[in-house]
Design a protein around this motif. Structure first.
Motif, PDB file in Angstrom:
ATOM      1  N   VAL A  56      -6.258   2.895  -0.272  1.00 34.89           N
ATOM      2  CA  VAL A  56      -6.114   1.283  -0.119  1.00 34.89           C
ATOM      3  C   VAL A  56      -7.341   1.208   0.498  1.00 34.89           C
ATOM      4  O   VAL A  56      -7.444   1.408   1.889  1.00 34.89           O
ATOM      5  CB  VAL A  56      -4.725   1.029   0.481  1.00 34.89           C
ATOM      6  CG1 VAL A  56      -4.673  -0.441   0.346  1.00 34.89           C
ATOM      7  CG2 VAL A  56      -3.534   1.929  -0.123  1.00 34.89           C
ATOM      8  N   VAL A  57      -8.130   0.491   0.024  1.00 32.52           N
ATOM      9  CA  VAL A  57      -9.321  -0.068   0.830  1.00 32.52           C
ATOM     10  C   VAL A  57      -9.116  -1.639   1.152  1.00 32.52           C
ATOM     11  O   VAL A  57      -9.004  -2.559   0.321  1.00 32.52           O
ATOM     12  CB  VAL A  57     -10.861  -0.205  -0.321  1.00 32.52           C
ATOM     13  CG1 VAL A  57     -11.670  -0.614   0.356  1.00 32.52           C
ATOM     14  CG2 VAL A  57     -10.765   1.135  -0.855  1.00 32.52           C
ATOM     15  N   GLU A  75      -7.523  -3.189  -1.994  1.00 35.50           N
ATOM     16  CA  GLU A  75      -7.892  -2.623  -3.400  1.00 35.50           C
ATOM     17  C   GLU A  75      -6.908  -1.306  -3.351  1.00 35.50           C
ATOM     18  O   GLU A  75      -7.270  -0.566  -2.340  1.00 35.50           O
ATOM     19  CB  GLU A  75      -9.064  -2.764  -3.793  1.00 35.50           C
ATOM     20  CG  GLU A  75      -9.477  -1.837  -5.003  1.00 35.50           C
ATOM     21  CD  GLU A  75     -10.887  -1.587  -5.334  1.00 35.50           C
ATOM     22  OE1 GLU A  75     -11.141  -1.572  -6.603  1.00 35.50           O
ATOM     23  OE2 GLU A  75     -11.585  -1.197  -4.348  1.00 35.50           O
ATOM     24  N   ILE A  76      -6.334  -1.113  -4.321  1.00 38.66           N
ATOM     25  CA  ILE A  76      -5.809   0.502  -4.725  1.00 38.66           C
ATOM     26  C   ILE A  76      -7.161   0.978  -5.548  1.00 38.66           C
ATOM     27  O   ILE A  76      -7.437   0.513  -6.569  1.00 38.66           O
ATOM     28  CB  ILE A  76      -4.498   0.422  -5.349  1.00 38.66           C
ATOM     29  CG1 ILE A  76      -3.395  -0.127  -4.586  1.00 38.66           C
ATOM     30  CG2 ILE A  76      -4.232   1.896  -5.642  1.00 38.66           C
ATOM     31  CD1 ILE A  76      -2.145  -0.156  -5.244  1.00 38.66           C
ATOM     32  N   ASN A  77      -7.679   2.114  -4.845  1.00 35.34           N
ATOM     33  CA  ASN A  77      -8.722   2.748  -5.498  1.00 35.34           C
ATOM     34  C   ASN A  77      -8.645   4.300  -5.741  1.00 35.34           C
ATOM     35  O   ASN A  77      -7.764   4.871  -4.770  1.00 35.34           O
ATOM     36  CB  ASN A  77     -10.098   2.500  -4.727  1.00 35.34           C
ATOM     37  CG  ASN A  77     -11.244   2.771  -5.492  1.00 35.34           C
ATOM     38  OD1 ASN A  77     -11.516   3.931  -5.932  1.00 35.34           O
ATOM     39  ND2 ASN A  77     -11.852   1.779  -5.488  1.00 35.34           N
ATOM     40  N   ALA A  99       1.535   1.933  -1.393  1.00 33.66           N
ATOM     41  CA  ALA A  99       0.260   0.971  -0.966  1.00 33.66           C
ATOM     42  C   ALA A  99       0.736  -0.322  -0.682  1.00 33.66           C
ATOM     43  O   ALA A  99       0.434  -1.029   0.149  1.00 33.66           O
ATOM     44  CB  ALA A  99      -0.757   1.143  -1.974  1.00 33.66           C
ATOM     45  N   GLU A 100       1.778  -0.841  -1.633  1.00 37.87           N
ATOM     46  CA  GLU A 100       2.301  -2.376  -1.249  1.00 37.87           C
ATOM     47  C   GLU A 100       2.902  -2.566  -0.065  1.00 37.87           C
ATOM     48  O   GLU A 100       2.715  -3.429   0.684  1.00 37.87           O
ATOM     49  CB  GLU A 100       3.113  -2.685  -2.529  1.00 37.87           C
ATOM     50  CG  GLU A 100       2.436  -2.729  -3.837  1.00 37.87           C
ATOM     51  CD  GLU A 100       3.311  -2.847  -5.149  1.00 37.87           C
ATOM     52  OE1 GLU A 100       4.599  -3.068  -4.682  1.00 37.87           O
ATOM     53  OE2 GLU A 100       3.033  -3.035  -6.352  1.00 37.87           O
ATOM     54  N   LYS A 110      -1.888 -10.193  -1.063  1.00 40.27           N
ATOM     55  CA  LYS A 110      -2.285  -9.885  -2.489  1.00 40.27           C
ATOM     56  C   LYS A 110      -2.724  -8.269  -2.357  1.00 40.27           C
ATOM     57  O   LYS A 110      -3.625  -7.919  -1.343  1.00 40.27           O
ATOM     58  CB  LYS A 110      -3.427 -10.550  -2.634  1.00 40.27           C
ATOM     59  CG  LYS A 110      -3.244 -12.077  -3.147  1.00 40.27           C
ATOM     60  CD  LYS A 110      -4.135 -12.827  -3.987  1.00 40.27           C
ATOM     61  CE  LYS A 110      -5.583 -13.122  -3.397  1.00 40.27           C
ATOM     62  NZ  LYS A 110      -6.416 -13.653  -4.189  1.00 40.27           N
ATOM     63  N   LEU A 111      -2.663  -7.614  -3.346  1.00 39.24           N
ATOM     64  CA  LEU A 111      -3.338  -6.436  -3.662  1.00 39.24           C
ATOM     65  C   LEU A 111      -3.894  -6.371  -5.039  1.00 39.24           C
ATOM     66  O   LEU A 111      -3.100  -6.729  -5.857  1.00 39.24           O
ATOM     67  CB  LEU A 111      -2.138  -5.381  -3.404  1.00 39.24           C
ATOM     68  CG  LEU A 111      -2.601  -3.811  -3.384  1.00 39.24           C
ATOM     69  CD1 LEU A 111      -3.513  -3.652  -2.242  1.00 39.24           C
ATOM     70  CD2 LEU A 111      -1.270  -3.026  -3.105  1.00 39.24           C
TER      71      LEU A 111
END
Length: 174
Positions: A56-57, A75-77, A99-100, A110-111
Motif C-alpha cells: 500500500v503506497v 495505491e495498492i501496488n 489494505a482498505e 480513497k484507495l
C-alpha cells in the motif's frame, strides 16, 4: 490464512517462496519503503508460508496522468499470489480488505489500484469489491534481464478508485 505486515525476517521467505514482481518492486525494495513509512507491505500466510503480498503506497500512483486526477489517493501496488493455483480462493480479496482497513485507520477516504487493460479478470475482482475505473495511463518502467540488458516497458493500464466508508455501527432503534 492470516494477513500481517511484513517484518525484516519475512523478506527471505518472500524471496524463497514468491517470485518478485519486478526490479523496482523486489521484496527488499518494497520492505525498505515499508520500513521508511512510505508504504505498508502486507503478506498473506497459509500455515507458515507466504502465499500473497501487496504494497500500500501511501503517496499514491506515480503516473502523472493519475496524480493529476487523484493527487491524494493512496495505491495498492504489486498484488500477487503464489502459486497461481491460489487464484479464486479469496487470498487477493483478503489482502485488498486489509489494505482498505489500514487506509481507513489513517483517515483516508480513497484507495486506488492500477490494472493492466489486458487483465479483465483482475479488473472484475476490483469492481466486485467496489473499485471503479477512473483514469487510463501508461505504467512505465524497466527491468534488467539475466544478461544485464535493460528493457523498458510501458503497459496500458486503468487506475481504479474506491471511496472508503468506515464500518457502520449498529444503532439501537427507539
Amino acid at each position: 490464512m492470516r494477513i500481517s505486515e511484513c517484518r525484516e525476517e519475512d523478506v527471505a521467505l518472500l524471496d524463497k517462496h514468491m517470485p518478485s514482481p519486478g526490479a523496482a518492486y523486489d521484496h527488499a525494495s518494497r520492505f525498505a519503503r515499508h520500513r521508511e513509512g512510505a508504504s505498508t507491505l502486507l503478506i498473506a500466510w497459509r500455515d507458515e508460508l507466504p502465499v500473497g503480498s501487496c504494497e500500500v503506497v501511501w503517496t499514491g500512483c506515480q503516473a502523472p496522468e493519475v496524480r493529476a486526477v487523484h493527487p491524494d489517493c493512496s495505491e495498492i501496488n504489486g498484488l500477487g499470489l503464489w502459486p497461481e493455483t491460489l487464484r479464486s480462493q479469496c487470498v487477493g480479496t483478503a489482502l485488498i480488505q486489509a489494505a482498505e482497513e489500514l487506509a481507513l485507520k489513517r483517515g483516508l477516504v480513497k484507495l486506488g489500484v492500477g490494472v493492466e487493460k489486458n487483465n479483465p479478470r483482475t479488473a472484475d475482482l476490483y469492481e466486485r469489491l467496489g473499485f471503479r475505473p477512473s483514469t487510463p495511463y501508461l505504467d512505465c518502467g524497466s527491468y534488467e534481464d539475466s544478461a544485464g540488458r535493460t528493457h523498458r516497458v510501458a503497459d496500458a493500464c486503468t487506475f481504479m478508485v474506491k471511496t472508503l466508508a468506515p464500518p457502520q455501527k449498529d444503532v439501537a432503534q427507539p
